[in-house]
Design a protein around this motif. Sequence first.
Motif, short mmCIF file in Angstrom:
data_model
loop_
_atom_site.label_atom_id
_atom_site.label_comp_id
_atom_site.label_asym_id
_atom_site.label_seq_id
_atom_site.Cartn_x
_atom_site.Cartn_y
_atom_site.Cartn_z
N ALA A 131 0.83 -1.21 0.00
CA ALA A 131 0.00 0.00 0.00
C ALA A 131 0.86 1.26 0.00
CB ALA A 131 -0.93 -0.01 1.22
N LEU A 132 1.88 1.29 0.87
CA LEU A 132 2.75 2.46 0.96
C LEU A 132 3.52 2.68 -0.34
CD1 LEU A 132 2.03 2.26 4.00
CD2 LEU A 132 4.39 2.90 4.50
N LYS A 133 3.93 1.60 -0.99
CA LYS A 133 4.66 1.73 -2.25
C LYS A 133 3.76 2.23 -3.38
CE LYS A 133 8.36 -1.66 -1.45
NZ LYS A 133 9.02 -2.91 -1.91
N ASP A 134 2.45 2.18 -3.16
CA ASP A 134 1.49 2.61 -4.20
C ASP A 134 0.92 3.99 -3.93
OD1 ASP A 134 0.10 1.83 -6.64
OD2 ASP A 134 -1.74 1.80 -5.43
N TYR A 135 1.43 4.69 -2.90
CA TYR A 135 0.90 6.01 -2.60
C TYR A 135 1.07 6.98 -3.77
CZ TYR A 135 -0.03 5.23 2.41
OH TYR A 135 -0.54 4.80 3.61
N GLY A 136 2.12 6.82 -4.54
CA GLY A 136 2.31 7.71 -5.68
C GLY A 136 1.14 7.62 -6.64
N HIS A 137 0.64 6.40 -6.86
CA HIS A 137 -0.51 6.20 -7.73
C HIS A 137 -1.81 6.59 -7.04
CE1 HIS A 137 -3.81 3.58 -9.33
NE2 HIS A 137 -3.34 4.04 -10.47
N LEU A 138 -1.94 6.25 -5.76
CA LEU A 138 -3.17 6.53 -5.03
C LEU A 138 -3.40 8.02 -4.84
CD1 LEU A 138 -5.59 5.56 -3.21
CD2 LEU A 138 -3.97 5.62 -1.30
N VAL A 139 -2.37 8.72 -4.37
CA VAL A 139 -2.50 10.15 -4.05
C VAL A 139 -2.24 11.01 -5.28
CG1 VAL A 139 -1.69 12.02 -2.55
CG2 VAL A 139 -1.88 9.68 -1.66
N GLY A 140 -1.26 10.61 -6.09
CA GLY A 140 -1.02 11.28 -7.36
C GLY A 140 -0.29 12.61 -7.30
N THR A 141 0.50 12.81 -6.24
CA THR A 141 1.28 14.05 -6.13
C THR A 141 2.77 13.71 -6.18
OG1 THR A 141 1.42 13.92 -3.70
CG2 THR A 141 -0.50 15.06 -4.66
N PRO A 142 3.62 14.68 -6.55
CA PRO A 142 5.06 14.42 -6.55
C PRO A 142 5.57 14.00 -5.16
CG PRO A 142 4.57 16.42 -7.77
CD PRO A 142 3.30 16.01 -7.11
N GLU A 143 4.97 14.57 -4.12
CA GLU A 143 5.38 14.22 -2.75
C GLU A 143 5.07 12.75 -2.46
OE1 GLU A 143 4.93 18.45 -3.26
OE2 GLU A 143 3.47 16.84 -3.56
N ALA A 144 3.93 12.30 -2.91
CA ALA A 144 3.55 10.90 -2.69
C ALA A 144 4.45 9.95 -3.48
CB ALA A 144 2.09 10.68 -3.08
N VAL A 145 4.82 10.35 -4.70
CA VAL A 145 5.74 9.54 -5.50
C VAL A 145 7.09 9.42 -4.80
CG1 VAL A 145 7.01 9.43 -7.68
CG2 VAL A 145 4.59 10.07 -7.69
N ALA A 146 7.57 10.54 -4.28
CA ALA A 146 8.85 10.54 -3.57
C ALA A 146 8.78 9.70 -2.30
CB ALA A 146 9.27 11.97 -3.23
N PHE A 147 7.64 9.77 -1.61
CA PHE A 147 7.47 8.97 -0.40
C PHE A 147 7.51 7.49 -0.73
CE2 PHE A 147 4.92 6.62 2.66
CZ PHE A 147 5.36 7.12 3.88
N SER A 148 6.77 7.08 -1.74
CA SER A 148 6.72 5.66 -2.11
C SER A 148 8.10 5.13 -2.49
CB SER A 148 5.75 5.46 -3.28
OG SER A 148 4.41 5.67 -2.87
N ALA A 149 8.92 5.97 -3.07
CA ALA A 149 10.26 5.54 -3.49
C ALA A 149 11.14 5.23 -2.28
CB ALA A 149 10.91 6.62 -4.35
N ARG A 150 10.77 5.72 -1.10
CA ARG A 150 11.56 5.46 0.12
C ARG A 150 11.17 4.16 0.81
NH1 ARG A 150 9.70 10.19 3.53
NH2 ARG A 150 10.95 9.15 5.14
N VAL A 151 10.04 3.56 0.42
CA VAL A 151 9.49 2.41 1.14
C VAL A 151 10.22 1.13 0.74
CG1 VAL A 151 7.42 1.06 1.60
CG2 VAL A 151 7.25 3.54 1.29
N ARG A 152 10.58 0.34 1.76
CA ARG A 152 11.24 -0.95 1.55
C ARG A 152 10.57 -2.00 2.44
NH1 ARG A 152 13.01 2.03 -1.58
NH2 ARG A 152 15.18 2.54 -2.13
N ASP A 153 10.39 -3.19 1.91
CA ASP A 153 10.02 -4.27 2.81
C ASP A 153 11.17 -4.48 3.78
OD1 ASP A 153 8.31 -6.74 3.45
OD2 ASP A 153 10.29 -7.60 3.08
N VAL A 154 10.87 -4.84 5.02
CA VAL A 154 11.91 -4.95 6.04
C VAL A 154 12.99 -5.96 5.63
CG1 VAL A 154 10.75 -6.74 7.41
CG2 VAL A 154 12.32 -5.13 8.53
N HIS A 155 12.61 -6.99 4.87
CA HIS A 155 13.60 -7.98 4.45
C HIS A 155 14.53 -7.43 3.38
CE1 HIS A 155 10.04 -10.19 5.98
NE2 HIS A 155 10.98 -10.74 6.72
#
Length: 285
Positions: A131-155
């Motif tokens: 879900a967090l990795k898809d915020y760029g698509h869900l929210v559709g703002t440059p900030e959301a795209v940048a946020f999603s790019a920071r998300v990593r699965d813990v493994h």
Amino acid sequence: LGHHRLVLAGSSALGIAQRVHLVPRRLAARLGLPARVSVRRVALTATGSDVWLFTGCVMDAWQRPVHAAAARVLTAAGLGVALPGPGAACCGALHVHAGLTAEAARLAAKVMASMPGEAPIAVDSAGCGAALKDYGHLVGTPEAVAFSARVRDVHEVIASVIDRLPPGPRDPTQLVAVQDPCHLRHVQRAHLATRTALAPYVQLVELDDDGLCCGAGGAYSALHPDTAAAIRSRKLDAIARSGATMVASANPGCALHLAAAGVAVCHPVELIDAAIGGKEAGGGR
């Protein structure tokens, strides 16, 4: 789910109801509830600012020991762990599954505000991570795209620093099967990182139906329990054929769904944590 204090209070009430036998075991299993909901929760403490650890709602209420194990493993690898500020109660994944995208976007805005800056965001729930990795698509703002790019699965994070972790005992008699949550394997495509993180510490076996659903499917197991149970039966047969004595699953829905059928299941980070001297997988010392 967006009101974290209510989720925690409801979880505590459920735990008390279970202890005084007000919730029949069969009903709890049908609803996908944990066999025993903890009333006393593990305290989480920030240790630095290298990586955020997303806590969420259901994971924090029912599986907070997983967060504690993840924090210990990341800290053992030399990473300082930061915890989200207020607002990170729910990622909105179940809202998206239900078609409530406007509400999901509202929750996403709160989650993004709770973890500012540029540090990576580690997520130990496969559904939340997707879900967090898809915020760029869900929210559709440059900030959301940048946020999603920071998300990593813990493994993914652990695999990137695996050489920094201390060695641990590797019990050849305990065979561990990795059950890949659909959101981890097919959405995030991060399932290989789980194996990289586990391989130094456990004897891994693969399931011959790898990549197929366990039947949990987000809220599917609650809305369509008979079909979900039938799908789970196929997974149980694959686990039995593998000879595994433990199943490692990185998603709360999958773990609860399998545990309700009597499977010994825990989160992969709990196995790693136990191996390097943390707490026993499943809530030991």
